[in-house]
Design a protein around this motif. Structure first.
Motif, short mmCIF file in Angstrom:
data_model
loop_
_atom_site.label_atom_id
_atom_site.label_comp_id
_atom_site.label_asym_id
_atom_site.label_seq_id
_atom_site.Cartn_x
_atom_site.Cartn_y
_atom_site.Cartn_z
N GLU A 198 0.83 -1.21 0.00
CA GLU A 198 0.00 0.00 0.00
C GLU A 198 0.87 1.26 0.00
O GLU A 198 0.55 2.25 -0.67
CB GLU A 198 -0.93 0.00 1.22
CG GLU A 198 -2.04 -1.03 1.19
CD GLU A 198 -3.17 -0.65 0.25
OE1 GLU A 198 -3.01 0.30 -0.54
OE2 GLU A 198 -4.23 -1.31 0.30
N ARG A 210 -6.04 -3.10 -7.27
CA ARG A 210 -6.77 -3.37 -6.05
C ARG A 210 -7.05 -4.86 -5.86
O ARG A 210 -7.11 -5.34 -4.73
CB ARG A 210 -8.09 -2.60 -6.05
CG ARG A 210 -7.97 -1.08 -6.04
CD ARG A 210 -7.05 -0.55 -4.98
NE ARG A 210 -7.33 -1.06 -3.64
CZ ARG A 210 -6.57 -0.86 -2.59
NH1 ARG A 210 -5.43 -0.18 -2.72
NH2 ARG A 210 -6.90 -1.32 -1.41
N ARG A 214 -6.27 -6.72 -2.40
CA ARG A 214 -7.38 -7.34 -1.66
C ARG A 214 -7.06 -8.79 -1.29
O ARG A 214 -7.46 -9.26 -0.22
CB ARG A 214 -8.66 -7.27 -2.51
CG ARG A 214 -9.23 -5.87 -2.59
CD ARG A 214 -10.25 -5.74 -3.69
NE ARG A 214 -10.75 -4.37 -3.78
CZ ARG A 214 -11.46 -3.90 -4.80
NH1 ARG A 214 -11.75 -4.70 -5.83
NH2 ARG A 214 -11.89 -2.65 -4.81
N TYR A 256 -9.10 1.93 5.26
CA TYR A 256 -9.91 1.60 4.10
C TYR A 256 -11.28 2.27 4.10
O TYR A 256 -12.03 2.10 3.14
CB TYR A 256 -10.05 0.08 3.99
CG TYR A 256 -8.74 -0.59 3.67
CD1 TYR A 256 -8.20 -0.51 2.39
CD2 TYR A 256 -8.02 -1.26 4.66
CE1 TYR A 256 -6.98 -1.11 2.10
CE2 TYR A 256 -6.80 -1.86 4.36
CZ TYR A 256 -6.29 -1.78 3.09
OH TYR A 256 -5.09 -2.36 2.79
N ASP A 262 -11.85 1.21 0.33
CA ASP A 262 -11.98 -0.07 -0.35
C ASP A 262 -13.11 -0.85 0.31
O ASP A 262 -12.98 -1.35 1.43
CB ASP A 262 -10.66 -0.85 -0.26
CG ASP A 262 -10.63 -2.03 -1.22
OD1 ASP A 262 -11.64 -2.75 -1.30
OD2 ASP A 262 -9.59 -2.22 -1.88
#
Length: 323
Positions: A198, A210, A214, A256, A262
């Motif tokens: 990140e 992403r 994830r 997040y 996210d």
């Protein structure tokens, strides 16, 4: 394309666009894939599928013809495939799909070559040493490859090496290498990888995939959730897994929800919270010997938490679309 499609579908849900005109609106906005988009997708999918099948086919070919092939023939086949994969990676370049597929194929075939060395010369090495050597051998390609999929392969090999290491020495050292120690090491490995990824993604555009982040976040969260569950049920556990889980959950929410936004990671956090809360209630119910009614209560709590989590996540998605 994705944002336009989501916005139009949201308008259709709220009857701002008639259902009979919804597809027409998607076509006008260019939110549906056209022939060229489908062609590129099929081309890329077939390329990656073919690369994986070639690597798997080479492994199965060697295994099936093990007794019929000589030592040099086996090594010549495995090494030539690695060289051809590297040549494809060099010819395709760093940015083209062919180059990326070649680098991934070379990384996979190195594992087959190392397994061939171990089977031919019977070095006596443990299985975890194979995966560790595999990860170290492809590390230069991973560093130069600029490919998230290749980093995931490397991280997967590191995780497998840790798991197999604890399996090899669990019987020897007993409680010293209990399952929670293995999970702590996996959690630390994946969490450090996530933080570094990140952080570097803010400077390197090719790391901003992403889907790859994830996967790493899911691995980290899964290990932490399992540690919290063990801590609740097992009195011999360390006793501070649940506090660390709370810190991890709070940090994930702060990052997040406020900074990166996210929804997938937040949804994973909701699932983790439901699992930990249900585990805590189950431990209380088993201790109080309230079997039928207690587990019915747990079911109702899970349903309520799932509904609340779904509403919260839907609200977050709406806020992101309106932003």
């Amino acid at each position: 394309m994705s944002n336009s499609r989501d916005a139009i579908l949201e308008w259709g849900t709220h009857d701002h666009i008639a259902s009979k005109n919804l597809r027409r609106a998607l076509d006008v906005a260019g939110a549906l894939p056209n022939r060229d988009d489908w062609g590129r997708f099929i081309d890329s999918a077939l390329l990656w599928f073919g690369i994986v099948m070639i690597a798997a086919g080479a492994i199965f070919f060697l295994a099936y013809n093990w007794d019929d092939l000589g030592r040099y023939a086996k090594f010549a086949l495995a090494e030539s495939l690695v060289v051809m994969a590297l040549a494809l990676g060099w010819w395709g370049g760093l940015e083209r799909s062919e180059g990326r597929a070649g680098r991934v194929a070379a990384a996979l075939l190195v594992g087959a070559l190392l397994a061939l060395v171990g089977q031919t010369y019977q070095t006596g090495a443990d299985t975890f040493e194979l995966f560790l050597a595999w990860a170290l051998a492809i590390l230069p390609w991973v560093l130069c490859g600029r490919l998230p999929a290749l980093w995931l392969v490397w991280l997967g090999l590191a995780n497998l090496a840790v798991v197999l290491y604890f399996q090899a020495f669990r019987d020897l050292f007993g409680i010293l290498f209990a399952p929670e120690r293995e999970l702590w090491l996996l959690f630390g490995l994946n969490t450090v990888a996530l933080v570094l990824w990140e952080g570097l993604a803010t400077r390197m555009a090719w790391l901003r995939k992403r889907w790859a982040l994830r996967i790493v976040a899911t691995a980290s969260g899964t290990c932490m959730t399992m540690l919290a569950v063990i801590d609740i049920f097992d009195d011999r556990a360390f006793g501070w897994s649940v506090p660390v889980w709370l810190i991890w959950t709070g940090a994930a929410y702060a990052i997040y929800r406020r900074r990166i936004q996210d929804t997938f990671v937040l949804a994973s956090g909701v699932l983790s919270g439901i699992v930990v809360i249900a585990t805590f209630l189950a431990d209380l119910i088993l201790g109080a010997q309230l079997q039928a009614g207690g587990f019915l209560f747990i079911g109702l709590v899970v349903i309520g938490l799932s509904a609340a989590g779904g509403i919260w996540l839907k609200k977050i998605v709406s806020e992101e679309e309106s932003a």
